[in-house]
Design a protein around this motif. Sequence first.
Motif, PDB file in Angstrom:
ATOM      1  N   MET A 112       0.834  -1.207   0.000  1.00 20.58           N
ATOM      2  CA  MET A 112       0.000   0.000   0.000  1.00 20.58           C
ATOM      3  C   MET A 112       0.871   1.261   0.000  1.00 20.58           C
ATOM      4  O   MET A 112       0.541   2.251  -0.624  1.00 20.58           O
ATOM      5  CB  MET A 112      -0.906   0.028   1.235  1.00 20.58           C
ATOM      6  CG  MET A 112      -1.909  -1.095   1.300  1.00 20.58           C
ATOM      7  SD  MET A 112      -2.904  -1.218  -0.186  1.00 20.58           S
ATOM      8  CE  MET A 112      -3.853  -2.679   0.196  1.00 20.58           C
ATOM      9  N   ARG A 116      -5.492   7.004  -7.739  1.00 18.09           N
ATOM     10  CA  ARG A 116      -6.073   5.689  -7.961  1.00 18.09           C
ATOM     11  C   ARG A 116      -6.339   5.011  -6.631  1.00 18.09           C
ATOM     12  O   ARG A 116      -7.337   4.341  -6.444  1.00 18.09           O
ATOM     13  CB  ARG A 116      -5.151   4.857  -8.848  1.00 18.09           C
ATOM     14  CG  ARG A 116      -5.532   3.433  -9.134  1.00 18.09           C
ATOM     15  CD  ARG A 116      -7.013   3.160  -9.159  1.00 18.09           C
ATOM     16  NE  ARG A 116      -7.637   3.118 -10.455  1.00 18.09           N
ATOM     17  CZ  ARG A 116      -8.966   3.113 -10.625  1.00 18.09           C
ATOM     18  NH1 ARG A 116      -9.794   3.171  -9.592  1.00 18.09           N
ATOM     19  NH2 ARG A 116      -9.476   3.063 -11.828  1.00 18.09           N
ATOM     20  N   SER A 164      -7.226   6.343  -3.766  1.00 20.91           N
ATOM     21  CA  SER A 164      -8.452   6.762  -3.087  1.00 20.91           C
ATOM     22  C   SER A 164      -9.685   6.318  -3.869  1.00 20.91           C
ATOM     23  O   SER A 164     -10.698   5.970  -3.266  1.00 20.91           O
ATOM     24  CB  SER A 164      -8.459   8.266  -2.844  1.00 20.91           C
ATOM     25  OG  SER A 164      -8.288   8.939  -4.050  1.00 20.91           O
ATOM     26  N   TYR A 165      -9.604   6.265  -5.219  1.00 23.19           N
ATOM     27  CA  TYR A 165     -10.760   5.771  -5.972  1.00 23.19           C
ATOM     28  C   TYR A 165     -10.855   4.249  -5.918  1.00 23.19           C
ATOM     29  O   TYR A 165     -11.723   3.650  -6.533  1.00 23.19           O
ATOM     30  CB  TYR A 165     -10.706   6.268  -7.426  1.00 23.19           C
ATOM     31  CG  TYR A 165     -10.724   7.771  -7.500  1.00 23.19           C
ATOM     32  CD1 TYR A 165     -11.712   8.491  -6.823  1.00 23.19           C
ATOM     33  CD2 TYR A 165      -9.744   8.488  -8.169  1.00 23.19           C
ATOM     34  CE1 TYR A 165     -11.726   9.874  -6.830  1.00 23.19           C
ATOM     35  CE2 TYR A 165      -9.744   9.869  -8.188  1.00 23.19           C
ATOM     36  CZ  TYR A 165     -10.736  10.549  -7.510  1.00 23.19           C
ATOM     37  OH  TYR A 165     -10.740  11.923  -7.512  1.00 23.19           O
ATOM     38  N   THR A 166      -9.913   3.627  -5.223  1.00 27.45           N
ATOM     39  CA  THR A 166      -9.968   2.182  -5.014  1.00 27.45           C
ATOM     40  C   THR A 166     -10.445   1.884  -3.589  1.00 27.45           C
ATOM     41  O   THR A 166     -10.444   0.746  -3.147  1.00 27.45           O
ATOM     42  CB  THR A 166      -8.567   1.580  -5.288  1.00 27.45           C
ATOM     43  OG1 THR A 166      -8.203   1.916  -6.617  1.00 27.45           O
ATOM     44  CG2 THR A 166      -8.527   0.076  -5.170  1.00 27.45           C
ATOM     45  N   GLY A 167     -10.800   2.941  -2.871  1.00 23.14           N
ATOM     46  CA  GLY A 167     -11.386   2.710  -1.552  1.00 23.14           C
ATOM     47  C   GLY A 167     -10.397   2.705  -0.413  1.00 23.14           C
ATOM     48  O   GLY A 167     -10.712   2.249   0.678  1.00 23.14           O
ATOM     49  N   LEU A 168      -9.170   3.185  -0.686  1.00 32.01           N
ATOM     50  CA  LEU A 168      -8.163   3.179   0.373  1.00 32.01           C
ATOM     51  C   LEU A 168      -7.896   4.603   0.833  1.00 32.01           C
ATOM     52  O   LEU A 168      -7.798   5.520   0.015  1.00 32.01           O
ATOM     53  CB  LEU A 168      -6.868   2.555  -0.147  1.00 32.01           C
ATOM     54  CG  LEU A 168      -6.993   1.074  -0.460  1.00 32.01           C
ATOM     55  CD1 LEU A 168      -5.881   0.637  -1.393  1.00 32.01           C
ATOM     56  CD2 LEU A 168      -6.956   0.254   0.820  1.00 32.01           C
ATOM     57  N   ASN A 172     -16.132   4.882  -2.859  1.00 32.72           N
ATOM     58  CA  ASN A 172     -15.761   3.579  -3.420  1.00 32.72           C
ATOM     59  C   ASN A 172     -16.205   2.452  -2.490  1.00 32.72           C
ATOM     60  O   ASN A 172     -16.720   1.430  -2.942  1.00 32.72           O
ATOM     61  CB  ASN A 172     -14.258   3.511  -3.659  1.00 32.72           C
ATOM     62  CG  ASN A 172     -13.815   2.135  -4.122  1.00 32.72           C
ATOM     63  OD1 ASN A 172     -13.618   1.246  -3.297  1.00 32.72           O
ATOM     64  ND2 ASN A 172     -13.705   1.939  -5.425  1.00 32.72           N
ATOM     65  N   ARG A 188     -14.672   3.010 -10.702  1.00 27.52           N
ATOM     66  CA  ARG A 188     -14.648   3.724 -11.981  1.00 27.52           C
ATOM     67  C   ARG A 188     -13.417   3.403 -12.805  1.00 27.52           C
ATOM     68  O   ARG A 188     -12.307   3.360 -12.290  1.00 27.52           O
ATOM     69  CB  ARG A 188     -14.682   5.231 -11.729  1.00 27.52           C
ATOM     70  CG  ARG A 188     -14.513   6.024 -13.019  1.00 27.52           C
ATOM     71  CD  ARG A 188     -14.604   7.494 -12.769  1.00 27.52           C
ATOM     72  NE  ARG A 188     -14.375   8.233 -14.013  1.00 27.52           N
ATOM     73  CZ  ARG A 188     -14.330   9.542 -14.093  1.00 27.52           C
ATOM     74  NH1 ARG A 188     -14.510  10.269 -13.018  1.00 27.52           N
ATOM     75  NH2 ARG A 188     -14.111  10.134 -15.255  1.00 27.52           N
ATOM     76  N   VAL A 189     -13.654   3.206 -14.092  1.00 29.54           N
ATOM     77  CA  VAL A 189     -12.577   3.124 -15.070  1.00 29.54           C
ATOM     78  C   VAL A 189     -12.462   4.498 -15.711  1.00 29.54           C
ATOM     79  O   VAL A 189     -13.444   5.031 -16.207  1.00 29.54           O
ATOM     80  CB  VAL A 189     -12.895   2.056 -16.144  1.00 29.54           C
ATOM     81  CG1 VAL A 189     -11.845   2.069 -17.236  1.00 29.54           C
ATOM     82  CG2 VAL A 189     -13.001   0.690 -15.512  1.00 29.54           C
ATOM     83  N   PRO A 207      -6.982  -3.531  -5.054  1.00 23.53           N
ATOM     84  CA  PRO A 207      -8.427  -3.341  -4.875  1.00 23.53           C
ATOM     85  C   PRO A 207      -9.093  -4.489  -4.109  1.00 23.53           C
ATOM     86  O   PRO A 207     -10.069  -4.246  -3.390  1.00 23.53           O
ATOM     87  CB  PRO A 207      -8.962  -3.278  -6.309  1.00 23.53           C
ATOM     88  CG  PRO A 207      -7.815  -3.330  -7.213  1.00 23.53           C
ATOM     89  CD  PRO A 207      -6.568  -3.471  -6.459  1.00 23.53           C
ATOM     90  N   GLU A 226      -7.054  -1.842 -15.789  1.00 23.00           N
ATOM     91  CA  GLU A 226      -7.868  -0.988 -14.929  1.00 23.00           C
ATOM     92  C   GLU A 226      -9.269  -1.578 -14.773  1.00 23.00           C
ATOM     93  O   GLU A 226      -9.857  -1.542 -13.686  1.00 23.00           O
ATOM     94  CB  GLU A 226      -7.943   0.426 -15.508  1.00 23.00           C
ATOM     95  CG  GLU A 226      -8.444   1.423 -14.474  1.00 23.00           C
ATOM     96  CD  GLU A 226      -8.644   2.811 -15.040  1.00 23.00           C
ATOM     97  OE1 GLU A 226      -8.613   2.975 -16.277  1.00 23.00           O
ATOM     98  OE2 GLU A 226      -8.838   3.731 -14.226  1.00 23.00           O
ATOM     99  N   CYS A 274     -11.138  -2.728 -11.265  1.00 18.16           N
ATOM    100  CA  CYS A 274     -12.474  -2.311 -10.826  1.00 18.16           C
ATOM    101  C   CYS A 274     -13.384  -3.517 -10.633  1.00 18.16           C
ATOM    102  O   CYS A 274     -14.110  -3.606  -9.643  1.00 18.16           O
ATOM    103  CB  CYS A 274     -13.085  -1.347 -11.833  1.00 18.16           C
ATOM    104  SG  CYS A 274     -12.237   0.239 -11.838  1.00 18.16           S
ATOM    105  N   GLN A 276     -13.243  -5.702  -7.488  1.00 16.43           N
ATOM    106  CA  GLN A 276     -13.890  -5.219  -6.258  1.00 16.43           C
ATOM    107  C   GLN A 276     -15.350  -5.632  -6.179  1.00 16.43           C
ATOM    108  O   GLN A 276     -16.010  -5.343  -5.184  1.00 16.43           O
ATOM    109  CB  GLN A 276     -13.820  -3.693  -6.202  1.00 16.43           C
ATOM    110  CG  GLN A 276     -12.420  -3.172  -6.005  1.00 16.43           C
ATOM    111  CD  GLN A 276     -12.446  -1.768  -5.464  1.00 16.43           C
ATOM    112  OE1 GLN A 276     -12.994  -0.877  -6.084  1.00 16.43           O
ATOM    113  NE2 GLN A 276     -11.858  -1.586  -4.293  1.00 16.43           N
TER     114      GLN A 276
END
Lengths: 403, 251
Positions: free
Chosen positions: A227, A237, A239-243, B76, B82-83, B102, B158, B162, B165
């Motif tokens: 991480m 990426r 934060s948009y992956t939930g981390l 998220n 999102r891609v 992910p 990518e 996604c 997940q």
Amino acid sequence: MLGLNKKDGTLLLIVIGLTLFAPFLLNPFPVESELAQFNAGYPDLMQRFVIFGIFAIGFNILFGLTGYLSFGHAAFLGAGSYAGVWMMKLLSMNVIPAIVAAVIVAGLFSVLIGYISLRRSGIYFSILTLAFAQMSFALAYSVLTPITGGETGLQLSLDDPRILTGGAEGGNLPVPSLFGLEMRDSFDLVLGSWLFTFNVGYYVCAIIMIAAFYLAIRIFRSPFGMMLRAVKSNQQRMSYTGLNSRPYTLAAFVISGMYAGLAGGLMVSMDPLAGAERMQWTASGEVVLMTILGGAGTLIGPVLGAGFIKYFENIFSKINDQILHGWFAFLPDGLENAMVALVHPFIGKGWHLTLGILFMLVVIFLPGGLVEGGQRVGRFAFRRRNKKAEGAEAEGAAKQPAE
Amino acid sequence: MGVLEVKNVGKRFGGLQALGNVNLSVKENTVHAIIGPNGAGKSTLLNCLIGKLIPDTGSVMFDGQSVLGRKPHEINQMGISRVFQTPEIFGDLTVFENVMIPIFAKRDGAFRMHAYESVSNERDITEAAERMLEDVNMLDKRHVQASSLSRGDKRRLEMAMCLSQEPKLLLLDEPTAGMARADTNNTIDLLKEIKAKRNITMAIIEHDMHVVFSLAERITVLAQGTPLVEDTPANIKGHPKVREAYLGEAH
Ligand SMILES: Nc1ncnc2c1ncn2[C@@H]1O[C@H](COP(=O)(O)OP(=O)(O)O)[C@@H](O)[C@H]1O
Ligand SMILES: [Mg+2]
């Protein structure tokens, strides 16, 4: 071995071998020889090798993995040093409470500074850490004199309480020890014209460094380490992956702060004196240099970098004009003086110049530091050996281990 | 009520009204395409859904909860992946690590301090990542550094990140742009397969009408920041306003 894969296990064994046999490895020249001045196997310097190794290993967990470049890590080393001396003043001369307290105090201090500094990234983060460290330095030097000893530094005195062992016996200052084993104790081994010194303090530091190195490998190979590399690679990426990258960076910051505190605690365990200059920005800059020079983000790099810089600082700075004259004595007088004048700026007090030039060369030609240099040499040797042994056929195979 | 409800969303950049007054309802388990010319505000709309941008006006509800005021990682974790239009991957990491991250995020949440375990001992994670890479035909590239992949492979990676997940809502911003025809068809098949296998809602922005008409169950046409029409693919194809505003221009 110990939950490590083969490659990491080998690396750990190499580090163990190098540190345990350092008294031999660092004293390759006979005592009476011309080259004895290049021997680095004396306790004081060997201790510094491993202590700064620990400092750099910890720094690399933050900088090498997350890419966050702190310019204030000396503050944690300094805080750890003060905490360590206080333990020796208040509790006992045993180094264990001093080291533990150093790690805890540095950890708490880094939670505070990290929490604030990590609100920004890039150059702003670096500046914030620098500002905090300089502030700590200034405070330690002035306002906090009752705690830090101000200009004179914090040192032991005869009327310290030392509640676990009672006050000082006799008129001498007590010395740091580990359950009776004094840190300054050494055993000299004379083999022919060679002299090897085995120092208690060095081995205490060395064993702790090996443990610290092992822990760093575990962190590098853990999901947490992955991480941290993700933070460096693409925080968006992440934060948009939930981390949530903030707690990850803060944890890395605190871990590296605790490593710095450990180094500070060991420093005062070897020599129970802590001064504010330990927190100055030059000290913070030094660990940055060590890490980059050795190879940021690699496991062994910071240790190499620390050893390299400390060797230069202590050995190159000792060479003076008289020694140079000795070296160039075989030349005719005029040429001898010219050579001495030419080399003069690079030695003695000029060692910074030599180091600076070397640093620039490494950054420009070996962005991966000394480790990359080693890898290139290894790859080159490997390819040549293969070519000789199996001809052109082996070429494809040679590429794979190099990756 | 759709799983995603966008109401009166507006977004202005300086003097430019990028989104006028957008209303959009995406039904659960459907594929909803958003089409429109370049600069119509499609990507901006997605940015407002994932917390990258905060709209000036309006509301965005997902699964009955507002996404506004939440951080991107929280959104998220609600189940939206999102891609992006330009691939957002971990370039310094290997393909395999890119897919594992992910999955970790899905299993462990936004933060977990597992600093002493070894990644290779996390069997459930490594196996799930392998399966995912197999699904997108990238298992042979698992040890490749992601930044050295081709553009098409980066997109596929990518998408794998996604999909791994198992999001409730998958947002795809031009997922086949820059892909060869064969890869585009593979992507269509992959998305269809995922759709058939489990419950997932997709919102897809796409310029390639072949992709749109192969996948979409509803289509919204966006022009200059406002939805022009929303209808079934069959009706959209014959819609005079759409032909004039968009389809005519794109072909
Ligand atoms: N962050 C931003 N700052 C300023 N203008 C932007 C920003 N993002 C998008 N825009 C502008 O908003 C309009 C819509 O852009 P976008 O949503 O990317 O369109 P689309 O994805 O439909 O092609 C464009 O004119 C674009 O230049
Ligand atoms: Mg777009």
